[in-house]
Design a protein around this motif. Structure first.
Motif, mmCIF file in Angstrom:
data_model
loop_
_atom_site.group_PDB
_atom_site.id
_atom_site.type_symbol
_atom_site.label_atom_id
_atom_site.label_comp_id
_atom_site.label_asym_id
_atom_site.label_seq_id
_atom_site.Cartn_x
_atom_site.Cartn_y
_atom_site.Cartn_z
ATOM 1 N N ALA A 77 0.748 -1.049 -0.222
ATOM 2 C CA ALA A 77 0.064 0.069 -0.077
ATOM 3 C C ALA A 77 0.973 1.213 -0.117
ATOM 4 N N LEU A 78 2.003 1.394 1.020
ATOM 5 C CA LEU A 78 2.828 2.484 0.894
ATOM 6 C C LEU A 78 3.580 2.695 -0.292
ATOM 7 N N LEU A 79 4.040 1.673 -0.889
ATOM 8 C CA LEU A 79 4.822 1.737 -2.204
ATOM 9 C C LEU A 79 3.739 2.180 -3.393
ATOM 10 N N SER A 80 2.625 1.762 -3.413
ATOM 11 C CA SER A 80 1.695 2.113 -4.240
ATOM 12 C C SER A 80 1.492 3.500 -4.165
ATOM 13 N N MET A 81 1.115 3.828 -3.037
ATOM 14 C CA MET A 81 0.890 5.609 -3.010
ATOM 15 C C MET A 81 2.062 6.355 -3.162
ATOM 16 N N ALA A 82 3.200 5.931 -2.871
ATOM 17 C CA ALA A 82 4.442 6.591 -3.287
ATOM 18 C C ALA A 82 4.461 6.666 -4.804
ATOM 19 N N GLY A 83 3.946 5.556 -5.406
ATOM 20 C CA GLY A 83 4.482 5.348 -6.833
ATOM 21 C C GLY A 83 3.291 6.253 -7.651
ATOM 22 N N VAL A 84 1.985 6.421 -7.127
ATOM 23 C CA VAL A 84 1.121 6.926 -7.576
ATOM 24 C C VAL A 84 1.377 8.652 -7.333
ATOM 25 N N LEU A 85 2.142 9.186 -6.451
ATOM 26 C CA LEU A 85 2.369 10.544 -6.361
ATOM 27 C C LEU A 85 3.650 11.033 -7.150
ATOM 28 N N GLY A 86 4.487 9.846 -7.468
ATOM 29 C CA GLY A 86 5.855 9.980 -8.253
ATOM 30 C C GLY A 86 5.251 10.319 -9.714
ATOM 31 N N LEU A 87 4.308 9.292 -10.200
ATOM 32 C CA LEU A 87 3.806 8.967 -11.568
ATOM 33 C C LEU A 87 3.116 10.354 -11.631
ATOM 34 N N SER A 88 2.315 10.862 -10.756
ATOM 35 C CA SER A 88 1.438 12.135 -11.085
ATOM 36 C C SER A 88 2.658 13.272 -11.436
ATOM 37 N N VAL A 89 3.516 13.692 -10.484
ATOM 38 C CA VAL A 89 4.573 14.287 -10.806
ATOM 39 C C VAL A 89 5.348 14.436 -12.123
ATOM 40 N N THR A 108 -3.191 9.015 4.651
ATOM 41 C CA THR A 108 -3.691 7.529 4.730
ATOM 42 C C THR A 108 -2.617 6.627 5.007
ATOM 43 N N ALA A 109 -1.387 6.970 4.502
ATOM 44 C CA ALA A 109 -0.070 6.233 4.894
ATOM 45 C C ALA A 109 0.115 6.209 6.220
ATOM 46 N N LEU A 110 0.052 7.263 7.138
ATOM 47 C CA LEU A 110 0.203 7.420 8.523
ATOM 48 C C LEU A 110 -0.897 6.317 8.990
ATOM 49 N N PHE A 111 -1.971 6.463 8.874
ATOM 50 C CA PHE A 111 -3.123 5.415 9.287
ATOM 51 C C PHE A 111 -2.586 3.907 9.184
ATOM 52 N N ILE A 112 -2.187 3.564 7.706
ATOM 53 C CA ILE A 112 -2.100 2.312 7.595
ATOM 54 C C ILE A 112 -0.628 1.776 8.143
ATOM 55 N N ALA A 113 0.125 2.710 8.437
ATOM 56 C CA ALA A 113 1.560 2.292 9.053
ATOM 57 C C ALA A 113 1.509 2.151 10.587
ATOM 58 N N THR A 114 0.227 2.876 11.101
ATOM 59 C CA THR A 114 0.293 2.462 12.454
ATOM 60 C C THR A 114 -0.663 1.654 12.936
ATOM 61 N N ARG A 115 -1.443 0.670 11.870
ATOM 62 C CA ARG A 115 -2.185 -0.312 12.334
ATOM 63 C C ARG A 115 -1.369 -1.477 12.874
ATOM 64 N N PRO A 116 -1.926 -2.084 13.778
ATOM 65 C CA PRO A 116 -0.960 -3.525 14.005
ATOM 66 C C PRO A 116 -0.696 -4.236 13.027
ATOM 67 N N ASN A 117 0.416 -5.072 13.174
ATOM 68 C CA ASN A 117 0.707 -6.271 12.056
ATOM 69 C C ASN A 117 -0.155 -7.528 12.126
ATOM 70 N N GLY A 118 -0.742 -7.762 13.314
ATOM 71 C CA GLY A 118 -1.509 -8.870 13.217
ATOM 72 C C GLY A 118 -0.738 -10.030 14.025
ATOM 73 N N PRO A 119 -1.350 -11.226 14.256
ATOM 74 C CA PRO A 119 -0.624 -12.325 15.022
ATOM 75 C C PRO A 119 0.708 -12.837 14.360
ATOM 76 N N ARG A 120 1.561 -13.058 14.934
ATOM 77 C CA ARG A 120 2.666 -13.759 14.304
ATOM 78 C C ARG A 120 2.482 -15.148 14.002
ATOM 79 N N LYS A 121 3.016 -15.637 12.971
ATOM 80 C CA LYS A 121 2.769 -17.064 12.667
ATOM 81 C C LYS A 121 3.812 -17.920 13.267
ATOM 82 N N PRO A 122 3.352 -19.161 13.630
ATOM 83 C CA PRO A 122 4.165 -20.141 14.364
ATOM 84 C C PRO A 122 4.990 -20.475 13.689
ATOM 85 N N LEU A 123 6.687 -20.557 14.213
ATOM 86 C CA LEU A 123 7.408 -21.046 13.565
ATOM 87 C C LEU A 123 7.477 -22.575 13.484
ATOM 88 N N THR A 124 7.616 -23.251 12.297
ATOM 89 C CA THR A 124 7.472 -24.650 12.060
ATOM 90 C C THR A 124 8.667 -25.199 11.724
#
Length: 124
Positions: A77-89, A108-124
């Motif tokens: 999401a963050l790379l897409s947003m940066a890409g859209v802005l760069g492409l527009s310029v 929007t990037a700040l909102f996305i970046a500050t959301r939790p990552n979710g549970p960690r997957k167990p190492l197998t």
């Protein structure tokens, strides 16, 4: 009657979410989450289909269970947003368009970046 209304809102939201995959500044995730919410109230079949979708299903489940966005989805999401802005310029978009993007995308990037990552997957 309300069931039909929920279904129409869900279908419209899903259509906007799908369009958001290719259209800049039209978010995908909020519309897909809204579609899941609406389908839960109107169509168990569509709700199950959306939750079982290989792309949208895990994202919705992670959001529903943990209010979280995976690190991979955040990065994309963050790379897409940066890409859209760069492409527009780079394409010489009108200054007002670039200004709107320069105001909305970081918030929007700040909102996305500050959301939790979710549970960690167990190492197998």
């Amino acid at each position: 009657m309300f069931r039909s209304l929920w279904l129409l809102i869900g279908l419209a939201s899903l259509a906007l979410g799908i369009a958001g995959v290719v259209l800049p500044l039209l978010p995908t995730t909020p519309f897909v989450l809204l579609a899941a919410y609406c389908f839960a109230r109107s169509s168990p079949r569509l709700h199950d289909w959306l939750l079982g979708h290989r792309l949208f299903g895990p994202l919705i489940a992670n959001w529903q269970r943990h209010r979280a966005i995976s690190p991979r989805a955040k990065l994309l999401a963050l790379l897409s947003m940066a890409g859209v802005l760069g492409l527009s310029v780079a394409m010489g978009a009108p200054q007002r368009v670039i200004l709107i993007q320069a105001l909305i995308l970081p918030a929007t990037a700040l909102f996305i970046a500050t959301r939790p990552n979710g549970p960690r997957k167990p190492l197998t």
